[in-house]
Every structure is written in C-alpha cells, then in structure tokens.
Design a protein around this motif. Structure first.
Motif: not given
Length: 209
Positions: A110-111, A117-119, A141-143
């Motif tokens: 993740p950048v 994304m964490a959420e 990753m998809a999620q």
DNA sequence: GAGGAGATCGTCT
DNA sequence: GACGATCTCCTCT
C-alpha cells in the motif's frame, strides 16, 4: 493523482505479450483504484502468470466458458473470479483476442489511500497493526481495493476513463525472485510466480534466497 | 511460530 | 455434486 507525481499509464501493447513477460514487467508498477473520495494505490510486489490452454492450472485450460471469457479477449482487461465461497481474485488478461493468458495480482504494497484500504479490510490502523494484512494475498488485495466480479470483471486497465489502472512511476525493482505458484495442484512445478526479492508485503511462506 | 481444518458459494460436470 | 489461483481462527508446541 497529484500525490503520485508524474507517472506513465500502461497501454494495451504492454499486455499483448507472453504472460510470463507481463508478470515480471508488472512488478514495481502501481495498481491504482480511483474512488470518489480517494485514490487507492499499491505497488505490485507479487504476480503469477497463467498461460493459455496449455497450462493445466489456468482456468483457460478447459477452453472458453462464460466465466473465463475475459482471458480469451483483448489484452489489458480485468478478469475477476470468485473462489472458495469467500474471495475475489484480480487478474489482467494478456495476449490478443482469441488467445488465452492472464496475470494474477497476488500482493501489493500500500502506498496511497492506506486508511481507506485498511477500512475496507476491517483493520484498525495503529502502531501495532500489521500492514501486510491489508493486501498481502490475492483475496485480501481484492477486498482492500473493493474489487468484485460484478463491478470490475471485463473492465479495461488501459482506458483513460477506467477507475482501475496501472502506472509506471519509474520505480526500479532491485531483484526479482521466481518460484512455483501457490495453491495449485496441476502444473504445480512450473516456476511462474514472480516476487520482488526481500519485499515484506509478498504473501505466502517466507522465501529463503 | 507452525500446522490443520472449516467456512462458503460460483462454476462446471 | 464436487471442487477450488484463499483466509482466518484455533490448537499444539
């Protein structure tokens, strides 16, 4: 996209090659999902190549079906499938119309838009959380990127209008490791998995060099 | 830290 | 009706 600086967006020709070459070339590139509220970006650190009808482990081995039709379509399209009743996996089609081939995205670092994304993964960001759990593995990753078959299957990675694209920001991959693919039985010995050596966001068991 | 099993459902036979 | 390009949780060491 301002926060990413200057980038080159990958074009269709990039994907109109042997999946093994595409899989290697994709390492270090940025996978970018544009959402109304944020830009989610991750550096691709792990990929797997799935060859056409000659590869027993590839979905395309059985021939063209409604499920895998994207693999037989034009290059640079998203092939999304649902697996194990729980997870989506994101691929990009390779080679031209009528010739099957794809590259599976297995992990990103993740950048950008990390909080979003964490959420999406149900992870609370703090000092103790393990960032690898955000996007280390195809399902995770998809999620993290909100990828689903309904939303993204057949979507173009190379259209300027697409909200799912891949960019080159000039990052140079230090070293690439090649290993066997994960989670398959047929053609399991073929070395078609590619990872950035030493990157901690790579999924699976630890690699010894 | 490693290993094993369950969850869960779309796709194809 | 069987199986799968996975993840998570639980147990054991």
């Amino acid at each position: 996209m301002d926060s990413l600086g200057r980038v080159d967006w990958l074009k269709e020709g990039f994907f109109d090659r042997d999946p093994r070459r595409v899989a290697r070339s994709l390492l270090g590139k940025l996978l970018i999902r544009t959402t109304p509220g944020a830009v989610l970006a991750g550096r691709i650190v792990e990929t797997e190549a799935y060859l056409g009808e000659s590869d027993e482990a590839a979905h395309s081995f059985i021939g063209k079906t409604p499920r895998n039709a994207v693999m037989f379509g034009p290059p640079g399209r998203a092939y999304v499938y649902f697996i194990y009743g729980n997870h989506y996996c994101l691929n990009v089609s390779c080679l031209g119309e009528g010739v099957a081939g794809a590259v599976l995205f297995r992990a990103i670092e993740p950048v950008g838009g990390i909080d979003r994304m964490a959420e999406a993964r149900g992870i609370i960001l703090n000092d103790k959380c393990d960032l690898r759990k955000i996007s280390s593995g195809p399902g995770r990753m998809a999620q993290a990127l909100g990828v689903t078959r309904e939303r993204d299957n057949e979507k173009s990675f190379v259209s300027p209008k697409s909200d799912l694209r891949i960019a080159d920001d000039g990052y140079r991959v230090p070293r690439i490791l090649t290993t066997t693919r994960i989670g398959i039985v047929k053609s399991a010995a073929m070395p078609l998995r590619y990872v950035i050596a030493g990157n901690k966001f790579v999924s699976g068991p630890k690699l010894t060099l």
